[in-house]
Design an enzyme around this catalytic site. Structure first.
Site, PDB file in Angstrom:
ATOM      1  N   LYS A 204       0.827  -1.245  -0.136  1.00  0.00           N
ATOM      2  CA  LYS A 204       0.037  -0.101   0.101  1.00  0.00           C
ATOM      3  C   LYS A 204       0.914   1.411  -0.077  1.00  0.00           C
ATOM      4  O   LYS A 204       0.668   2.300  -0.652  1.00  0.00           O
ATOM      5  CB  LYS A 204      -0.900  -0.100   1.266  1.00  0.00           C
ATOM      6  CG  LYS A 204      -2.118  -1.143   1.002  1.00  0.00           C
ATOM      7  CD  LYS A 204      -3.045  -1.063   2.251  1.00  0.00           C
ATOM      8  CE  LYS A 204      -3.827  -2.206   1.952  1.00  0.00           C
ATOM      9  NZ  LYS A 204      -4.837  -2.392   3.251  1.00  0.00           N
TER      10      LYS A 204
ATOM     11  N   GLN B 167      -4.829  -1.832   9.320  1.00  0.00           N
ATOM     12  CA  GLN B 167      -4.964  -3.037   8.439  1.00  0.00           C
ATOM     13  C   GLN B 167      -5.554  -4.127   9.524  1.00  0.00           C
ATOM     14  O   GLN B 167      -5.416  -4.150  10.714  1.00  0.00           O
ATOM     15  CB  GLN B 167      -3.432  -3.468   8.257  1.00  0.00           C
ATOM     16  CG  GLN B 167      -3.330  -4.685   7.458  1.00  0.00           C
ATOM     17  CD  GLN B 167      -3.738  -4.581   6.255  1.00  0.00           C
ATOM     18  OE1 GLN B 167      -3.729  -3.525   5.512  1.00  0.00           O
ATOM     19  NE2 GLN B 167      -4.148  -5.835   5.341  1.00  0.00           N
TER      20      GLN B 167
ATOM     21  N   ASP C 223     -11.150   3.081   3.969  1.00  0.00           N
ATOM     22  CA  ASP C 223     -11.560   1.933   3.671  1.00  0.00           C
ATOM     23  C   ASP C 223     -12.944   1.489   3.756  1.00  0.00           C
ATOM     24  O   ASP C 223     -13.526   0.579   3.331  1.00  0.00           O
ATOM     25  CB  ASP C 223     -11.081   1.075   5.075  1.00  0.00           C
ATOM     26  CG  ASP C 223      -9.887   0.144   4.900  1.00  0.00           C
ATOM     27  OD1 ASP C 223      -9.759  -0.355   3.723  1.00  0.00           O
ATOM     28  OD2 ASP C 223      -9.085  -0.071   5.935  1.00  0.00           O
TER      29      ASP C 223
HETATM   30  N1  LIG Z   1      -7.909  -2.400   6.418  1.00  0.00           N
HETATM   31  C1  LIG Z   1      -8.017  -3.284   5.741  1.00  0.00           C
HETATM   32  N2  LIG Z   1      -7.723  -4.797   5.896  1.00  0.00           N
HETATM   33  C2  LIG Z   1      -8.046  -5.688   5.316  1.00  0.00           C
HETATM   34  C3  LIG Z   1      -8.396  -5.356   3.837  1.00  0.00           C
HETATM   35  C4  LIG Z   1      -8.761  -4.266   3.464  1.00  0.00           C
HETATM   36  O1  LIG Z   1      -9.500  -3.821   2.316  1.00  0.00           O
HETATM   37  N3  LIG Z   1      -8.675  -3.054   4.362  1.00  0.00           N
HETATM   38  N4  LIG Z   1      -8.507  -6.422   2.891  1.00  0.00           N
HETATM   39  C5  LIG Z   1      -7.715  -7.591   3.148  1.00  0.00           C
HETATM   40  C6  LIG Z   1      -6.124  -7.618   2.605  1.00  0.00           C
HETATM   41  N5  LIG Z   1      -5.801  -6.760   1.818  1.00  0.00           N
HETATM   42  C7  LIG Z   1      -5.755  -5.214   1.849  1.00  0.00           C
HETATM   43  O2  LIG Z   1      -5.587  -4.888   2.869  1.00  0.00           O
HETATM   44  C8  LIG Z   1      -5.275  -7.328   0.334  1.00  0.00           C
HETATM   45  C9  LIG Z   1      -5.129  -8.472  -0.059  1.00  0.00           C
HETATM   46  C10 LIG Z   1      -4.430  -8.898  -1.038  1.00  0.00           C
HETATM   47  C11 LIG Z   1      -3.831  -7.878  -1.907  1.00  0.00           C
HETATM   48  C12 LIG Z   1      -3.111  -8.434  -3.134  1.00  0.00           C
HETATM   49  O3  LIG Z   1      -2.423  -7.588  -3.863  1.00  0.00           O
HETATM   50  N6  LIG Z   1      -2.989  -9.773  -3.199  1.00  0.00           N
HETATM   51  C13 LIG Z   1      -1.835 -10.022  -4.447  1.00  0.00           C
HETATM   52  C14 LIG Z   1      -1.120 -11.254  -3.776  1.00  0.00           C
HETATM   53  C15 LIG Z   1      -0.104 -10.742  -2.973  1.00  0.00           C
HETATM   54  C16 LIG Z   1       0.608 -11.699  -2.263  1.00  0.00           C
HETATM   55  O4  LIG Z   1       1.714 -12.134  -2.730  1.00  0.00           O
HETATM   56  O5  LIG Z   1       0.392 -12.191  -1.172  1.00  0.00           O
HETATM   57  C17 LIG Z   1      -2.935 -10.731  -5.618  1.00  0.00           C
HETATM   58  O6  LIG Z   1      -4.213 -11.241  -5.366  1.00  0.00           O
HETATM   59  O7  LIG Z   1      -2.435 -10.323  -6.739  1.00  0.00           O
HETATM   60  C18 LIG Z   1      -3.853  -6.504  -1.686  1.00  0.00           C
HETATM   61  C19 LIG Z   1      -4.576  -6.053  -0.396  1.00  0.00           C
HETATM   62  C20 LIG Z   1      -7.740  -8.097   4.565  1.00  0.00           C
HETATM   63  N7  LIG Z   1      -7.398  -6.907   5.373  1.00  0.00           N
END
Ligand SMILES: Nc1nc2c(c(=O)[nH]1)N[C@@H](CN(C=O)c1ccc(C(=O)N[C@@H](CCC(=O)O)C(=O)O)cc1)CN2
Length: 284
Positions: free
Chosen positions: A53, A97, A120
């Site tokens: 992020k 987070q 968020d």
């Molecule tokens: N405050 C928050 N916490 C969480 C959120 C949120 O939206 N706000 N969502 C999820 C986790 N998340 C963002 O925080 C999130 C998950 C996955 C990815 C992402 O880019 N994934 C990649 C793979 C990354 C890896 O190698 O692990 C993909 O899918 O290509 C971004 C954000 C829970 N918590």
């Protein structure tokens, strides 16, 4: 023929370049979009997400700060930090987070963030605004899923949409967004009887259960749009979604991969919300 791949990385790249252009405009007016990211504890996935992020903020020209606190950080200490950031004029968005350590009540923390900085979209004021069709900040993951759908010009109006998973972060706001776009929406949960009966009826299937590959190919309607929100790590260290991609891709019309589908869009829509918070601040 396999389904068309819904590439979240490519769409993110396009939207992030638009965000960078708007950032330059608002920055020239004296307001550089600022995001504060807070992470408590050592959850390895959370550490990756918060780093990504902050890096994404740098790439589009935002000001950002990352505050990392140990597992033992107390709820009172966290609430104090949020109060300071709520009052900081250089910060337009605050993100805590999730998940938080169990001794911290997430709902208390989320309610402490000023609604106008809640990028968020988890504060009850923002959840309520979305519910009544007057969204301020849309939660980033469902917002990203809607952008994916808009990008393929899929006729959402009149479509049957089924969401598997009823969380406050994904399932419920996703249902609201699809409903407002004119879909007929069903939300399934862990108690739903004959889940496959529902999923097989879905023109648009959104899956957010946290259960690896639980949606098998025979649970998908021919030609459906399948949006997989799940990100699960398999014992061999690879990532997989909540949908059995290898099977579902031969049934669906469109499908998001994991990784590279919804995940990057979640971060992109966080940037969008933060930019919009800064733009509103610049006009206030
Ligand atoms: N405050 C928050 N916490 C969480 C959120 C949120 O939206 N706000 N969502 C999820 C986790 N998340 C963002 O925080 C999130 C998950 C996955 C990815 C992402 O880019 N994934 C990649 C793979 C990354 C890896 O190698 O692990 C993909 O899918 O290509 C971004 C954000 C829970 N918590």
């Amino acid at each position: 023929m396999p389904a068309q791949l819904l590439d979240g990385n490519a769409l993110s790249k396009k939207i992030r370049s638009e965000i960078a252009a708007r950032t330059a405009i608002v920055t020239a007016k004296g307001v550089k979009p600022g995001l504060a990211v807070i992470v408590v504890g050592e959850n390895p996935a959370s550490q990756v997400y918060v780093r990504n992020k902050v890096k994404a903020c740098e790439d589009v020209g935002f000001y950002s700060i990352l505050e990392r606190y140990p597992e033992a950080f107390t709820q009172a200490e966290l609430l104090n930090r949020i109060a300071v950031l709520n009052a900081d004029p250089d910060i337009h968005g605050i993100l805590v987070q999730l998940p938080l350590p169990i001794h911290i009540a997430s709902e208390k923390v989320l309610e402490a963030i000023a609604p106008e900085k809640d990028v968020d979209g988890f504060h009850v004021a923002n959840a309520g605004a979305l519910m009544v069709g007057q969204p301020e900040f849309k939660p980033c993951t469902p917002y990203g899923c809607m952008k994916i759908l808009e990008n393929i010009d899929y006729p959402i109006r009149g479509a049957r949409a089924v969401i598997v998973g009823a969380s406050n972060i994904v399932g419920k706001p996703m249902a609201m967004l699809l409903l407002q776009a004119g879909a007929t929406v069903t939300i399934c949960n862990s108690k739903t009887r004959d889940l496959a009966h529902h999923t097989k009826d879905a023109d648009i299937l959104v899956v957010a259960t946290g259960k690896p590959k639980m949606i098998t190919g025979d649970m998908v309607k021919n030609g459906a749009v399948v949006i997989d929100v799940g990100i699960n790590r398999t014992p061999d260290g690879k990532l997989c979604g909540d949908v059995d991609f290898d099977a579902a891709q031969y049934v669906a019309g469109w499908i998001t991969p994991v990784p590279g589908g919804v995940g990057p869009m979640t971060i992109t829509m966080l940037l969008m919300n933060t930019l919009e918070a800064a733009e509103k601040y610049s006009k206030a």
